[in-house]
Enzyme design. Structure first.
Site, PDB file in Angstrom:
ATOM      1  N   LYS A 259      15.037 -13.677  -7.867  1.00 27.48           N
ATOM      2  CA  LYS A 259      16.410 -13.526  -7.529  1.00 27.48           C
ATOM      3  C   LYS A 259      17.164 -12.774  -8.920  1.00 27.48           C
ATOM      4  O   LYS A 259      16.634 -13.183  -9.955  1.00 27.48           O
ATOM      5  CB  LYS A 259      17.209 -14.792  -7.153  1.00 27.48           C
ATOM      6  CG  LYS A 259      16.834 -15.307  -5.826  1.00 27.48           C
ATOM      7  CD  LYS A 259      17.437 -16.510  -5.902  1.00 27.48           C
ATOM      8  CE  LYS A 259      17.041 -17.410  -4.602  1.00 27.48           C
ATOM      9  NZ  LYS A 259      17.390 -16.712  -3.284  1.00 27.48           N
TER      10      LYS A 259
ATOM     11  N   ARG B  33      11.428 -20.613   5.190  1.00 28.53           N
ATOM     12  CA  ARG B  33      10.715 -20.683   6.468  1.00 28.53           C
ATOM     13  C   ARG B  33       9.405 -21.247   6.392  1.00 28.53           C
ATOM     14  O   ARG B  33       8.731 -21.810   7.423  1.00 28.53           O
ATOM     15  CB  ARG B  33      11.052 -19.383   7.200  1.00 28.53           C
ATOM     16  CG  ARG B  33      10.155 -18.178   6.584  1.00 28.53           C
ATOM     17  CD  ARG B  33      10.649 -16.794   6.837  1.00 28.53           C
ATOM     18  NE  ARG B  33      12.283 -16.652   6.289  1.00 28.53           N
ATOM     19  CZ  ARG B  33      12.989 -15.615   6.532  1.00 28.53           C
ATOM     20  NH1 ARG B  33      12.196 -14.563   7.281  1.00 28.53           N
ATOM     21  NH2 ARG B  33      14.070 -15.638   5.849  1.00 28.53           N
TER      22      ARG B  33
END
Length: 490
Positions: free
Chosen positions: A266, A340
């Protein structure tokens, strides 16, 4: 951990009013219909309170808003806080009024004149929720709110009505503490230990370590955490309050204690907020705590996958293929779409082991849901209209914003991989929807399921009605109400 401010309920004592220290809080909706306690207070203030309630300034106040009359003549109190509130009002307005009291609460405490108010228990709940403060890492003298006394018509009845709310507030505070905690403190070890400590409340808690997860075939979850020094874990919390042997309802939470993005790292700006990427697991933990504290008459199991997503020499790479517990293979296109992968294995394990009557998973899953809904609503995805509508009704009743999002085969097709059964991302467009489509592949067709993307609601940069800036604990109230209404008949 943080605990809600204690609130005592006492019978109204008119003779005690002149000598009360701290703050005195009164509720009014205009110059008529004042309670005996408020009229007595007005006489002690030589009519000053009545003049204010009849004034244009009070008339412009909205329900639930407050204003201070400082150093009132004729009283020992430091201030009289006047809150505009009808005697009969909606729950949300009563909680807002309680929150207004909490925001002004100081070390000297407060006496709240709630005589005859139909929503006294909800006023107390709003007060308790908004009085939260996260201070364990601040040095110096702690600013502890003083005692709060609510003078009411029937103290025993109000205390009984407020008791379930106290359990909810405790669960919300537990969630907020977890989400606010920095990642060097809340490691996977520490998180698991805090959950294990809830065994003393009557929860059955089990911690699955990496060796067990490997035997179970949780390759998707383990791939996320393989670059971290903190071992991945799955924590199982069971509450057996319903019919013995009956299948439980299941809650599943994403618990990424810190998310660098892994090799798909990030940007540095704002990465410090990724301490909140375990928010889904935090909500599951808070709900389980609430159920245990209020002795819920339901069977509920809460499972959380605890991992840390770090970019060391052993970290998962873009292009890697992992095998889930279900047996499906996943091409990892973006290592920052890791939540996920964690949920996929925990969802499958939940169904295989517990055969639940339904599942709700929670995760700070996508930035895309913030683009779609901002910070006002959680994204709701579901394969079952009846369960979804029941949840949305519970969320509305508790004032927790939630909005149902679409799903469909066209979105699902975007996950097609050239070399594996699926990719873990489907592109930027519809990102929160394709994430939900990915998760749905790990939900059996006959299992009612909801996915809650709480990326926009778990942590706020500003105050909300019932919370200071930071962690909100969104979801604990709505899920507790859903379980109460669906399984306990209340």
């Amino acid at each position: 951990m943080s605990h809600p401010v204690p609130i005592q309920f006492r019978a109204t004592d008119l003779e005690a009013l002149p000598a009360l220290a701290g703050r005195i809080v009164v509720f009014a909706d205009g110059p008529t219909g004042l309670t005996p306690a408020v009229r007595r207070l007005d006489r002690l203030m030589r009519g000053g309170l009545g003049r204010f309630v009849a004034s244009e300034a009070f008339g412009k106040m909205k329900a639930g808003e407050a204003l201070d009359l400082a150093w009132p003549a004729g009283l020992a109190a430091e201030a009289v806080q006047v809150v505009r509130l009808p005697k009969r009002c909606e729950i949300a307005v009563a909680r807002k009024a309680g929150a207004a009291v909490a925001k002004a609460l100081g070390a000297s405490g407060a006496t709240v004149l709630a005589e005859g108010h139909a929503q006294a228990a909800e006023i107390a709940f709003g007060l308790a929720m908004r009085a939260y403060d996260f201070t364990p890492h601040k040095t110096g003298e702690a600013k502890v709110p003083g005692p709060v006394v609510m003078m009411v018509t029937n103290p025993e009845a109000v205390a009984a009505a407020a008791s379930p709310g106290a359990a909810v507030a405790e669960g919300v505070f537990f969630t907020r503490d977890l989400v606010n905690e920095p990642a060097n403190i809340l490691t996977t070890y520490d998180f698991a230990a805090r959950l294990a400590a809830m065994q003393e409340l009557g929860l059955e808690v089990e911690i699955l370590e990496e060796e067990q997860l490997e035997k179970l075939g949780m390759g998707a979850l383990l791939g996320v955490g393989q670059g971290s020094e903190s071992p991945s874990k799955v924590v199982v919390m069971q509450w057996h309050g319903g019919e013995k042997g009956a299948a439980p309802f299941a809650l599943v939470g994403k618990g990424v204690v810190f998310d660098t993005g892994g090799i798909s790292i990030k940007p540095a700006g704002g990465m410090e907020e990724m301490t909140m990427d375990m928010g889904g697991a935090g909500v599951v933990a808070g709900v389980m705590r609430t159920l245990a504290l209020r002795k819920a008459k339901a069977n509920v199991v809460g499972l959380v996958g605890l991992v840390e997503n770090m970019p060391d020499g052993r970290a998962q790479r873009p292009g890697d293929v992992v095998r889930s517990m279900k047996g499906d293979t996943i091409e990892v296109i973006n290592t920052d779409a890791e939540g996920r992968l964690v949920l996929a294995d925990v969802l499958w394990y939940t169904q295989e082991r517990f055969k639940p009557t339904g599942i709700i998973d929670l995760a700070t899953l996508t930035g895309a849901i913030i683009i779609a809904l901002g910070h006002e609503n959680t994204g709701v995805f579901s394969n079952d209209d009846e369960l979804c509508n029941a949840f949305l009704k519970a969320a509305r009743a508790e004032g927790e914003g939630a909005w149902r999002m679409p799903m469909g085969d066209a979105y699902d097709a975007k996950l097609k991989s050239r070399i594996a059964d699926m990719m873990n991302v489907g592109g930027r467009d519809g990102g929160s929807i394709t994430a939900a489509q990915f998760l749905q592949r790990f939900v059996k067709k006959d299992v009612p399921w909801i996915h809650l993307d709480i990326a926009g609601t778990a942590l706020l940069k500003g105050d909300s009605t019932l919370a200071p800036k930071g962690a909100t604990g969104w979801g604990v109230m709505a899920l507790n109400r859903l379980i109460r209404d669906r399984f306990e008949g209340k």
